[in-house]
Motif scaffolding. Sequence first.
Motif, PDB file in Angstrom:
ATOM      1  N   SER A   1      -5.950   2.638  -6.856  1.00 16.93           N
ATOM      2  CA  SER A   1      -4.921   3.119  -7.453  1.00 16.93           C
ATOM      3  C   SER A   1      -4.987   3.976  -6.842  1.00 16.93           C
ATOM      4  CB  SER A   1      -4.954   4.535  -9.145  1.00 16.93           C
ATOM      5  OG  SER A   1      -5.633   4.863  -9.221  1.00 16.93           O
ATOM      6  N   ASN A   2      -5.765   4.865  -6.507  1.00 18.98           N
ATOM      7  CA  ASN A   2      -5.111   6.096  -4.583  1.00 18.98           C
ATOM      8  C   ASN A   2      -5.062   5.467  -4.362  1.00 18.98           C
ATOM      9  OD1 ASN A   2      -5.391   7.901  -6.852  1.00 18.98           O
ATOM     10  ND2 ASN A   2      -7.584   7.736  -6.026  1.00 18.98           N
ATOM     11  N   SER A   3      -4.865   3.884  -3.560  1.00 17.32           N
ATOM     12  CA  SER A   3      -5.228   3.622  -1.894  1.00 17.32           C
ATOM     13  C   SER A   3      -3.955   2.930  -2.273  1.00 17.32           C
ATOM     14  CB  SER A   3      -5.931   2.718  -2.144  1.00 17.32           C
ATOM     15  OG  SER A   3      -7.477   3.133  -2.002  1.00 17.32           O
ATOM     16  N   THR A   4      -3.370   1.951  -3.153  1.00 14.83           N
ATOM     17  CA  THR A   4      -2.101   1.503  -3.628  1.00 14.83           C
ATOM     18  C   THR A   4      -0.893   2.278  -3.613  1.00 14.83           C
ATOM     19  OG1 THR A   4      -2.575   0.997  -5.821  1.00 14.83           O
ATOM     20  CG2 THR A   4      -2.839  -0.473  -5.066  1.00 14.83           C
ATOM     21  N   ALA A   5      -1.134   3.828  -4.097  1.00 13.85           N
ATOM     22  CA  ALA A   5      -0.012   4.968  -4.315  1.00 13.85           C
ATOM     23  C   ALA A   5      -0.244   5.180  -3.021  1.00 13.85           C
ATOM     24  CB  ALA A   5      -0.716   5.927  -5.306  1.00 13.85           C
ATOM     25  N   GLY A   6      -1.104   5.243  -1.816  1.00 12.16           N
ATOM     26  CA  GLY A   6      -1.170   5.953  -0.707  1.00 12.16           C
ATOM     27  C   GLY A   6       0.427   5.085   0.336  1.00 12.16           C
ATOM     28  N   LEU A   7      -0.059   3.319  -0.130  1.00 12.06           N
ATOM     29  CA  LEU A   7       0.790   2.372   0.644  1.00 12.06           C
ATOM     30  C   LEU A   7       2.276   2.802  -0.180  1.00 12.06           C
ATOM     31  CD1 LEU A   7      -1.841  -0.393   0.714  1.00 12.06           C
ATOM     32  CD2 LEU A   7      -1.332   0.586   2.377  1.00 12.06           C
ATOM     33  N   ARG A   8       2.293   3.017  -0.781  1.00 13.69           N
ATOM     34  CA  ARG A   8       3.611   2.965  -2.187  1.00 13.69           C
ATOM     35  C   ARG A   8       4.376   4.734  -1.703  1.00 13.69           C
ATOM     36  NH1 ARG A   8       6.930   0.015  -2.955  1.00 13.69           N
ATOM     37  NH2 ARG A   8       5.164  -1.289  -4.151  1.00 13.69           N
ATOM     38  N   ARG A   9       3.329   5.573  -1.216  1.00 14.59           N
ATOM     39  CA  ARG A   9       4.096   6.265  -0.265  1.00 14.59           C
ATOM     40  C   ARG A   9       4.823   6.502   1.021  1.00 14.59           C
ATOM     41  NH1 ARG A   9       0.256   9.238  -3.937  1.00 14.59           N
ATOM     42  NH2 ARG A   9      -1.125   9.528  -1.967  1.00 14.59           N
ATOM     43  N   GLN A  10       3.695   5.394   1.776  1.00 13.87           N
ATOM     44  CA  GLN A  10       4.237   4.856   3.125  1.00 13.87           C
ATOM     45  C   GLN A  10       4.907   4.429   3.320  1.00 13.87           C
ATOM     46  OE1 GLN A  10       0.191   3.791   5.519  1.00 13.87           O
ATOM     47  NE2 GLN A  10      -0.642   4.707   4.404  1.00 13.87           N
ATOM     48  N   ILE A  11       5.214   3.274   1.995  1.00 14.99           N
ATOM     49  CA  ILE A  11       6.130   1.733   1.947  1.00 14.99           C
ATOM     50  C   ILE A  11       7.642   2.974   1.628  1.00 14.99           C
ATOM     51  CG2 ILE A  11       7.292   0.334   1.095  1.00 14.99           C
ATOM     52  CD1 ILE A  11       4.318  -0.607   0.496  1.00 14.99           C
ATOM     53  N   ASP A  12       7.531   3.840   0.982  1.00 16.45           N
ATOM     54  CA  ASP A  12       8.673   4.606   0.648  1.00 16.45           C
ATOM     55  C   ASP A  12       8.999   5.554   1.815  1.00 16.45           C
ATOM     56  OD1 ASP A  12       9.123   3.438  -1.483  1.00 16.45           O
ATOM     57  OD2 ASP A  12       7.785   5.375  -2.556  1.00 16.45           O
TER      58      ASP A  12
END
Length: 306
Positions: free
Chosen positions: A2-13
């Motif tokens: 979840s932390n990894s996907t959350a980090g990628l989601r922040r980068q995408i945003d």
Amino acid sequence: MSNSTAGLRRQIDSAADLQSVVRTMKAIAASSIGQYERSVRALVDYKRTVDLGLGACLRTLGSSASRATRRTSATRRVVSVVVFGSDQGLVGRFNEAVADHAIATLGSLPDVPRVFAVGERVHALLVDAGLAPVGRFAVPTSVNAIPPLVGQILVDSQRAGRHEADSQLHLIYNSPASAAAYRTVSKQLLPLDEGWRRTCIETPWPTKNLPEVMGGAAVTLAALVGEYLFVSLFRACAESLASENSSRLAAMERADKNIDELLVDLRGSFHRLRQDGIDEELFDVISGFEALNRPRQRPKGQGAPP
């Protein structure tokens, strides 16, 4: 996971927000190019009118105008150089190109020039090169802001002495060359030498009715020379602004393309990581289900349950 996907989601945003800013800057630059190019085209007819008036005055004055273009005193010649750059960045090598050209041009002048910089960025480059400008002006943000700047440049450039026949005034700026390219040019507006006088006199009058200079040819000539300087400075500033926005538009297009590629990579990594997590969870569920349905092994010596 979840932390990894959350980090990628922040980068995408963050990348998507940055792309929105870049596309807004592209739209502003594209619209700005149009207004400055239209202002340059609008100057053509006005400049032609000024040139015709200069020719009429010079033909009326005759040889006296020729004597006025010669050096009449032994005072130190005033050499002024106006360098047009930008206040803002994200324009590629726009300021570096004009600064390098200015340094080379100033080094070839026989007299020590008084440099005026239009734009914070080019001013800093000239200072770093050891050519501290005596004046610094903010870059206009619209066509309506160009005339006040031109008037201020003309006033400040005359503080060490009026624009006499022996003074020099040079302009260095970037001029549009193609859709997204520019070239650095330098123009010498002053002195008003014999070649300039001859060119004005040889400009043909467009009608058969010959003009008559009213109010004194010398006074009219001085007023038209002021208009000649104003038109030349206005055009240089407008062309520099058009080149600046063309360079910014090209830089924003490259940034937009790079962000698109980054978003493709980030979204691909996000989907792969998310799919890996889903596969792992499914594997855990299947493993647990198989473990629950596997027959239990009873210890040796124990009989069957009752």
